[in-house]
Design an enzyme around this catalytic site. Sequence first.
Site, mmCIF file in Angstrom:
data_model
loop_
_atom_site.group_PDB
_atom_site.id
_atom_site.type_symbol
_atom_site.label_atom_id
_atom_site.label_comp_id
_atom_site.label_asym_id
_atom_site.label_seq_id
_atom_site.Cartn_x
_atom_site.Cartn_y
_atom_site.Cartn_z
ATOM 1 C CG ASP A 138 12.597 5.326 -32.269
ATOM 2 O OD1 ASP A 138 12.332 5.367 -31.035
ATOM 3 O OD2 ASP A 138 12.376 6.285 -33.025
ATOM 4 C CG ASP A 180 10.768 3.851 -28.023
ATOM 5 O OD1 ASP A 180 10.023 4.201 -28.962
ATOM 6 O OD2 ASP A 180 11.771 3.128 -28.168
ATOM 7 C CD GLU A 194 15.440 29.047 -20.798
ATOM 8 O OE1 GLU A 194 16.086 28.123 -20.306
ATOM 9 O OE2 GLU A 194 15.558 29.377 -22.007
ATOM 10 C CG HIS A 245 14.932 20.403 -20.559
ATOM 11 N ND1 HIS A 245 14.059 21.380 -20.103
ATOM 12 C CD2 HIS A 245 15.620 20.975 -21.565
ATOM 13 C CE1 HIS A 245 14.224 22.467 -20.806
ATOM 14 N NE2 HIS A 245 15.155 22.265 -21.713
ATOM 15 C CG ASP A 246 18.074 23.273 -19.821
ATOM 16 O OD1 ASP A 246 18.386 22.425 -20.669
ATOM 17 O OD2 ASP A 246 17.442 24.314 -20.089
ATOM 18 C CG ASP A 304 14.763 27.972 -25.609
ATOM 19 O OD1 ASP A 304 14.949 27.253 -24.625
ATOM 20 O OD2 ASP A 304 15.677 28.340 -26.384
ATOM 21 C CG ASP A 314 10.320 24.393 -24.878
ATOM 22 O OD1 ASP A 314 10.716 25.521 -25.185
ATOM 23 O OD2 ASP A 314 10.820 23.713 -23.974
ATOM 24 C CG ASP A 330 7.253 7.478 -29.638
ATOM 25 O OD1 ASP A 330 6.250 7.356 -28.914
ATOM 26 O OD2 ASP A 330 7.951 6.511 -30.006
HETATM 27 C C1 NOJ Z 1 17.165 26.675 -22.979
HETATM 28 C C2 NOJ Z 1 16.727 25.259 -23.120
HETATM 29 O O1 NOJ Z 1 15.996 24.876 -21.987
HETATM 30 C C3 NOJ Z 1 17.968 24.430 -23.345
HETATM 31 O O2 NOJ Z 1 17.727 23.052 -23.258
HETATM 32 C C4 NOJ Z 1 18.550 24.826 -24.676
HETATM 33 O O3 NOJ Z 1 19.780 24.170 -24.863
HETATM 34 C C5 NOJ Z 1 18.799 26.335 -24.774
HETATM 35 N N1 NOJ Z 1 17.728 27.127 -24.232
HETATM 36 C C6 NOJ Z 1 19.013 26.743 -26.209
HETATM 37 O O4 NOJ Z 1 17.821 26.708 -26.921
#
Ligand code: NOJ
Length: 538
Positions: free
Chosen positions: A25, A21, A245, A309-310, A194, A98, A29
Amino acid sequence: MKKTWWKEAVVYQVYWRSFYDSDGDGYGDLQGLMEKLDYIQHLGANVIWLNPCYQSPDKDNGYDISDYYQIMDKAGNMKTWETLLHEVHKRDMKLIMDLVVNHTSDQHPWFLESRSSKDNPKRDWYIWRDKPNNWRSYFTPSAWEFDKTTGQYYFHSFAIEQPDLNWKNPEVREAIYEMMRFWLDKGMDGFRLDAIALLAKPDGFPDAANPNDIRYLTNHPGLHDYLKEMNEKVFRHYDIFTVGEVAFVTPEEGLKYVAEDRQELHTLFHFEVCDEMPSWDPLRFKQIQKRWYEALWGKGWNSQFLNNHDHTRQVTRYGNDQEYRMESAKLLATMLHTLPGTPYIYQGEEIGMTGVRFPSIEDYNDIAMKNKYAEEVAKGRDPQEVLESLQPLSRDNSRTPMQWDDSEQAGFTTGMPWIKINPNYKTINVKQALADPNSVYHYYRKLIQLRKERLEMVYGTFCDYTENEPYIYAYTREWEGQRLLVVLNHCDHANHYELPKALTATNRQLLLNNYQDVQETGNILHMRPHEARIYELE
Ligand code: NOJ
């Protein structure tokens, strides 16, 4: 095997809101990323995958785009983005963005128009029906949301605020291609696409036999026509890299996305590990690697990753984040950078960052987790029990801010971070890792350097010698007469591995290991917990 820059690349994924950051905030970023580019370059990664930073109400952390042509205020603005691209290129690195084209935000002007009346010209840009079918979405009990204005339901594969675009409509497709060209014409280097396996929908939306098995959301006929068209109208006109993906896909189906002679995408992420293998299962993992290798080798290209990140951080989910955290993080890295495919590093992985358990649901932000929590609690389940069942795989495990040093808020922000810092930042942080020559970070550097020097790690054929071994994973990569041997002991206890005849006829020379020394007696390798070695076989 055709050589390309993206096969040789090492990709570093930046979840910018949790990276650095620059303005206090509480959100990372683009300016913050720019200030840390030297760090990524020093690590050796040469492609950056930037999570979505387009204008968005941010219900799903940027995966709900309301304006494809603007940068989200939290992230910065177009000027910062352009400077970022320039700075990336100046360092001889590449930037891939992305991009979410399966759905938009419900605040996107296209959707606002579409929902306004049945005869609006944009009505058919989304998917409207009089009656829902019995499908779930990824994030909600129904994939359909009733809209009072026109008395119909719209379709959403994810949150209610993420309506799916209607890819059958050629106007939609043209609008998306135009937008893709807008970004590519700025000189960026590709896309991570995505939810790309979701673009095509089945005719008539028949009910599913088992509504809880959401495979029905993916891989429908027509999808590859869209990808072919996308390639023909956009991708093939640029020197770029695309990675899709692709959930719920077999190797044989996967090949259709990435086969070089089909000209759709360059590579894909399949989720046979991250989505479908809940905890470490060595025999299954080896089988998955072998099947994908056999289906794709020489025809199309794969990716290697164990978190993003998922998905919960790899050392926590698939390794050991306690006693052997450092060894385990290094072993997993060795494996990912030596298996066939382009390796991905998710920010913080290179210092062995771990998952997290926050005490209250209020501490969490992940829309998938929060919706599931509400759904289960509404059924009368005990809230604490629900929380505990959701914690291990909450997406927030990997979304806590990057741990830069041991100062307040881990040096991530001078303000209040948008999500709590992992409490272990005092011991696990970049400052510490840079100072310690044995750190996970320095090991990654060596590994990445080795991958640049030893193209067997990229282009080599793959042979697994330990298919039925529960702990040891030993395989070779061979290319242009050079052969590397990788030996991993992926467990908390020591193991011996006797090299098979095929591997003993030659001299072996150690190139990299994650312990201070190696122990071997003749052709028997004594492997300590989470030990990893790479040898050259001469
Ligand atoms: C996959 C992304 O990696 C995830 O973070 C997102 O919530 C879903 N697709 C929906 O776009």
